[in-house]
Design an enzyme around this catalytic site. Structure first.
Site, PDB file in Angstrom:
ATOM      1  N   HIS A   1       0.810  -1.220   0.000  1.00  0.00           N
ATOM      2  CA  HIS A   1       0.000   0.000   0.000  1.00  0.00           C
ATOM      3  C   HIS A   1       0.853   1.285   0.000  1.00  0.00           C
ATOM      4  O   HIS A   1       0.839   2.051  -0.938  1.00  0.00           O
ATOM      5  CB  HIS A   1      -0.898   0.044   1.244  1.00  0.00           C
ATOM      6  CG  HIS A   1      -1.775  -1.150   1.434  1.00  0.00           C
ATOM      7  ND1 HIS A   1      -2.903  -1.408   0.678  1.00  0.00           N
ATOM      8  CD2 HIS A   1      -1.706  -2.157   2.332  1.00  0.00           C
ATOM      9  CE1 HIS A   1      -3.480  -2.522   1.106  1.00  0.00           C
ATOM     10  NE2 HIS A   1      -2.791  -2.994   2.106  1.00  0.00           N
TER      11      HIS A   1
HETATM   12  O1  RIB Z   1      -5.345  -0.059   4.543  1.00  0.00           O
HETATM   13  C1  RIB Z   1      -3.947  -0.075   4.376  1.00  0.00           C
HETATM   14  C2  RIB Z   1      -3.318   1.016   5.172  1.00  0.00           C
HETATM   15  O2  RIB Z   1      -3.588   0.820   6.560  1.00  0.00           O
HETATM   16  C3  RIB Z   1      -1.782   1.029   5.059  1.00  0.00           C
HETATM   17  O3  RIB Z   1      -1.319   2.335   5.221  1.00  0.00           O
HETATM   18  C4  RIB Z   1      -1.368   0.183   6.216  1.00  0.00           C
HETATM   19  O4  RIB Z   1      -0.041   0.495   6.660  1.00  0.00           O
HETATM   20  C5  RIB Z   1      -2.372   0.591   7.258  1.00  0.00           C
HETATM   21  O5  RIB Z   1      -1.922   1.821   7.837  1.00  0.00           O
END
Ligand code: RIB
Ligand code: CA
Length: 313
Positions: free
Chosen positions: A243
């Protein structure tokens, strides 16, 4: 071209860690003014620990790291140890940090930096709940027009949610903060699940990290080995979605991503859809566009960039 001055606001988290490492490996494009930590994946004491561990892993012990908000604006903290492990950085066996946190609060650092540099100079890169950013905007509204851009990981539209059927974790944890940020008028680029779920660390991609043979490459591979088990089981996917490094990659090569400038609003009333990013992808609402919402990624190009940069550390 001058490197972009950025502040990474983060809740490490293995994927946050890779985003930070990519930034540290890219000094020609990124001038990291500091890292501000927020409660999210794990409580604040662990996110500040993990941010320091990551900087020490990269040998970058001069990075300024600040502790920020330890809970959302108006809700109890929801964490994600089920994804990231009890430390938030499970996987590699890395030493406890020795570098110190900076004195002062993360929110005040964000305000000071935006006031110090000329308007349009500093880019904010939130990788977790938007509590610190929203608190800074509420405390010092004068800084909002000075923000060059906010490039954040959060939300989802076609992908729905990952912590509830409707909401992505970062937005869900602090929907009030997200609402403040999305209504602020600051230019926003969103890396939603629609993009990050296409940035999957397949076995061959993770082997490429491991084959770097460096402490960073091996640690990233071990982080992913741990981090991916949740998503592979839940989605049956080929690997973990990376992500947060999508944010850093955008700063280095925005052409890796495509999206639309649309209206995005945050659900803050209904518990059923709390934290949903209501993205007007088809422009049917008539509401004013306020964010560039990414929809696609050149995943091979993304991983090539990541691998080529991580070997530098
Ligand atoms: O949904 C994914 C996000 O939530 C990413 O930033 C992960 O690190 C959590 O913070
Ligand atoms: Ca994160």
């Amino acid at each position: 071209m001058q490197p972009k001055k950025i502040i990474i606001d983060t809740d490490p988290g293995q994927d946050d860690a890779v985003a930070i490492l990519l930034a540290l490996a890219s000094p020609a494009e990124i001038d990291l003014l500091g890292i501000t930590c927020v409660a999210g994946n794990v409580p604040l004491d662990l996110t500040t620990r993990n941010a320091r561990i990551v900087c020490e892993l990269a040998g970058e012990t001069d990075v300024k790291i600040y502790a920020g908000c330890d809970r959302p604006l108006g809700r109890d903290l929801v964490t994600a140890e089920h994804v990231h492990g009890k430390t938030g950085l499970d996987g590699p066996d890395l030493p406890e940090p020795t570098m110190s946190l900076q004195d002062g609060h993360a929110v005040d650092f964000i305000i000071e930096q935006l006031r110090e540099y000329a308007p349009g100079t500093v880019t904010l890169c939130p990788l977790g709940p938007l509590t610190n950013i929203a608190t800074a905007f509420e405390k010092a509204p004068d800084i909002v027009p000075r923000v060059a851009k906010i490039v954040l990981m959060g939300g989802g539209y076609f992908e729905g949610g990952n912590i509830t059927p409707a909401a992505e974790f970062n937005i869900y944890v602090d929907p009030q903060a997200a609402d403040i940020v999305f209504r602020s008028g600051a230019p926003i680029v969103v890396m939603p699940l629609d993009v990050t779920h296409k940035a999957l660390v397949t076995k061959s991609r993770n082997d490429a990290f491991r084959d770097l043979g460096t402490p960073v490459g091996i640690a990233v591979a071990q982080m992913t080995d741990f981090f991916e088990r949740f998503d592979k089981e839940k989605y049956g996917s080929e690997g973990a979605p990376l992500h947060d490094p999508c944010v850093t990659a955008y700063l280095i090569n925005p052409d890796l991503f495509t999206g639309r400038h649309i209206n995005v609003e945050i659900e803050t009333q209904s518990e059923l859809t709390m934290g949903m990013t209501v993205a007007d992808w088809w422009r049917v609402s008539g509401r004013e566009p306020n964010a560039t919402f990414m929809g696609d990624i050149d995943a091979d190009g993304f991983f090539d960039l990541l691998t080529e940069r991580l070997v530098r550390l």
